[in-house]
Write an enzyme that holds these catalytic residues in place. Structure first.
Site, PDB file in Angstrom:
ATOM      1  N   HIS A 132      43.500  43.749  46.408  1.00  0.00           N
ATOM      2  CA  HIS A 132      42.180  44.325  46.651  1.00  0.00           C
ATOM      3  C   HIS A 132      42.100  44.794  48.095  1.00  0.00           C
ATOM      4  O   HIS A 132      42.371  44.015  49.017  1.00  0.00           O
ATOM      5  CB  HIS A 132      41.079  43.292  46.389  1.00  0.00           C
ATOM      6  N   LYS A 159      47.262  44.502  39.090  1.00  0.00           N
ATOM      7  CA  LYS A 159      45.880  44.964  39.264  1.00  0.00           C
ATOM      8  C   LYS A 159      45.701  45.471  40.690  1.00  0.00           C
ATOM      9  O   LYS A 159      45.953  44.732  41.646  1.00  0.00           O
ATOM     10  CB  LYS A 159      44.885  43.833  38.988  1.00  0.00           C
TER      11      LYS A 159
END
Length: 235
Positions: A132, A159
């Site tokens: 992230h 991700k």
């Protein structure tokens, strides 16, 4: 074909409902009623974490709600709700792994990531290795390096969530995800400019897209019902 619990990934986008807090079972049931495919339990967002109560709720969800559960204890510097020492994070995640279907661990968690992945593999649950960036979308070269390292460590799913400062960064991340050799992959553009990625990312191969049940837990999130309604236009 890869699956999380009894939910197979790849043919159609799967909606993950993000839940947290003392009403966990009620939120899980509501998410199921709204049409979510999976649940993400954001352990880092509990104001007062009771590990015993959390484990009890996870058992009830498994028995009654029957949606696969991803457990996440997000690092503070990647958007987590509070700062946990790494060894405490490791202990807590390892204690939850027998009760869940997948675990999310950040690529930056260098001190514990190998142990988390090892425990997950031992228990035969899936691993999402996540990255992230709350400031910007990295270059394509950096993105490929991130995805490659995540796979090399043993991630079943990569991700990548990165703040989009403009629409061009949304397009660039989605295009990268479409051609990325490291699949399956989840891509999310964060922030107001990135809201559209919640709907469009599955068109570019993202196997999961995240939504909220009671209130947003990340910039640009839609609720489960809104997201499903939008996805019907394309799938």
């Amino acid at each position: 074909m890869l699956s999380i619990g009894n939910v197979s990934l790849g043919r159609a986008p799967r909606v993950v409902a993000v839940i947290r807090g003392p009403e966990l079972v009620k939120l899980a049931a509501r998410a199921a009623g709204d049409g979510a495919d999976l649940l993400e339990v954001r352990v880092d967002l509990f104001r007062k974490l009771d590990p015993v109560g959390l484990k009890r709720d996870l058992k009830v969800i498994r028995q009654k709600v029957k949606l696969p559960v991803i457990a996440t204890l997000r690092r503070k510097d990647e958007g987590g709700g509070r700062r946990y020492p790494e060894r405490e994070r490791l202990h807590l995640l390892k204690s939850l792994i027998p009760l869940i279907d997948a675990v999310d661990i950040e690529l930056r968690s260098r001190g514990i990531i190998r142990e988390v992945i090892q425990e997950a593999k031992l228990r035969k649950i899936k691993v999402l290795v996540s990255y992230h960036n709350l400031m910007k979308t990295p270059s394509n070269e950096e993105l490929e390096n991130i995805a490659g390292r995540a796979k090399e460590l043993g991630g079943d799913i990569v991700k990548i969530a990165a703040r989009a400062r403009n629409k061009d960064e949304v397009v660039r991340l989605m295009t990268f995800a479409y051609s990325c050799p490291y699949q399956p992959l989840v891509s999310i553009s964060l922030g107001r400019a990135g809201t559209v990625s919640r709907i469009l990312a599955p068109l570019f191969g993202s196997c999961l897209t995240y939504a909220y049940v009671d209130s947003p837990v990340a910039p640009g999130q839609l609720n489960v019902s809104q997201l499903l309604e939008e996805l019907k236009k394309f799938f």
